[in-house]
Enzyme design. Structure first.
Site, mmCIF file in Angstrom:
data_model
loop_
_atom_site.group_PDB
_atom_site.id
_atom_site.type_symbol
_atom_site.label_atom_id
_atom_site.label_comp_id
_atom_site.label_asym_id
_atom_site.label_seq_id
_atom_site.Cartn_x
_atom_site.Cartn_y
_atom_site.Cartn_z
ATOM 1 N NE ARG A 71 41.332 34.895 37.106
ATOM 2 C CZ ARG A 71 42.014 35.209 38.202
ATOM 3 N NH1 ARG A 71 41.403 35.291 39.370
ATOM 4 N NH2 ARG A 71 43.302 35.470 38.146
ATOM 5 C CG HIS A 76 38.859 39.884 41.712
ATOM 6 N ND1 HIS A 76 38.818 39.484 40.399
ATOM 7 C CD2 HIS A 76 39.900 39.195 42.257
ATOM 8 C CE1 HIS A 76 39.781 38.611 40.155
ATOM 9 N NE2 HIS A 76 40.453 38.416 41.282
HETATM 10 C C1 OXD Z 1 44.900 36.443 41.412
HETATM 11 C C2 OXD Z 1 43.749 37.324 41.590
HETATM 12 O O1 OXD Z 1 44.931 35.630 40.492
HETATM 13 O O2 OXD Z 1 43.842 38.310 42.350
HETATM 14 O O3 OXD Z 1 45.843 36.558 42.220
HETATM 15 O O4 OXD Z 1 42.701 37.084 41.005
#
Ligand code: OXD
Length: 309
Positions: A224, A272
């Protein structure tokens, strides 16, 4: 039985086909939904607007349509009595492992530096390092971190892992807790972050942790954006202490156009996409869980929000 679904991409037809093939007794309802909220039995959601889940009084469980559950933990109006099931499906794990292994190899083989040499039209080489002399440290040894380590093993890297609570893995130097974090960092050349986001891991990659890494160390963040302090990272790259960073997640997503990360020669950026769930295997996972639960068994794995995952 009715399952409300909100996923990340427009894959409505794929979801409907996957459920129809496996579980004709389950009807998928797309979000946004204007019908009777009391008719919904289960929800399978990714980044539902906060407050929405609270409308569904008869929910028996909520499935996270992603590995992370922070999108649900942050929704303070989420009905607290409804269990949340974390997604564990082989497609998502395999995708993350591919990206993790590729990123470690990119750092190991100096690909960010070679990208820059090429831009400058320089024919230059860097002495290769034997994998046994390359210390790869993985933060987070859950399903994703554990699989990444397993697939890195055949290359012969010197492997270590750091987790919040004690964990053992064959052939991996395991460290845990705040007290052992400095020793882990001091012995890590390539740092791969696959931690869950919890209050304890927020901004864990910052100037103090970077300073503990050996000079020339490289960072990979696939977890994250909130795990990493971008300003501190830029300072550590610009001072020459860190050699590079491969980032798939950011403090703000989409990454703002004026972020200095975009043009930084020592940074690799992806939007992402390190891993995406696979509709077929995710449907298998949800259908198995619901059938087990409906016949008196347990949902698995249920998120423990006091732990944060
Ligand atoms: C997940 C993401 O948590 O794509 O799967 O970030």
């Amino acid at each position: 039985m009715k399952i409300l679904i909100k996923s990340d991409f427009d894959r409505g037809d794929d979801w409907r086909k996957a459920f129809a093939d496996r579980a004709p007794e389950m009807t998928l309802i797309d979000w946004p939904y204007q019908g009777d909220p009391a008719a919904i039995d289960y929800a399978a959601v990714w980044k539902m607007p906060h407050g929405e889940l609270a409308r569904f009084d008869n929910l028996k469980a909520i499935f996270s349509l992603g590995a992370g559950i922070d999108h649900l933990a942050n929704d303070l109006s989420r009905p607290p009595q409804v269990p949340v099931v974390r997604l564990v499906e082989p497609g998502l794990t395999a995708g993350m492992t591919e990206f993790a292994v590729m990123s470690v190899l990119q750092h190991h083989r100096f690909m960010l530096a070679y990208r820059e040499f090429r831009r400058q039209r320089q024919w230059r080489d860097i002495l290769q390092v034997a994998p046994k002399d390359r210390r790869v440290g993985v933060m987070g040894l859950g399903i994703l971190g554990g699989d990444a380590i397993d697939k890195l093993r055949p290359f012969g890297f010197d492997l270590a892992g750091w987790t919040a609570s004690p964990k053992k893995m064959t052939g991996v130097r395991c460290y845990h807790g705040d007290a052992q974090l400095p020793d882990f960092l001091k012995a890590t050349d390539i740092l791969l972050c696959l931690l869950p986001l919890t209050p304890a891991t927020r901004q864990i990659l910052n100037k103090e942790t970077f300073a503990l890494l050996p000079p020339g160390a490289a960072v990979i963040n696939l977890a994250r954006g909130e795990h990493l302090n971008e300003k501190d990272l830029l300072a550590a790259l610009d001072s020459g202490h860190l050699s590079g960073a491969i980032l798939d997640v950011f403090e703000q997503e989409p990454l703002p156009g004026d972020s200095p990360l975009w043009d930084h020669p020592k940074v690799s950026i992806t939007p992402h996409i390190a891993s995406m769930l696979m509709v077929d295997t995710t449907t298998d996972f949800i259908v198995e869980n619901i059938r087990r639960f409906e016949s008196g068994g347990a949902l698995d794995p249920v998120v423990d929000f006091s732990r944060g995952y």
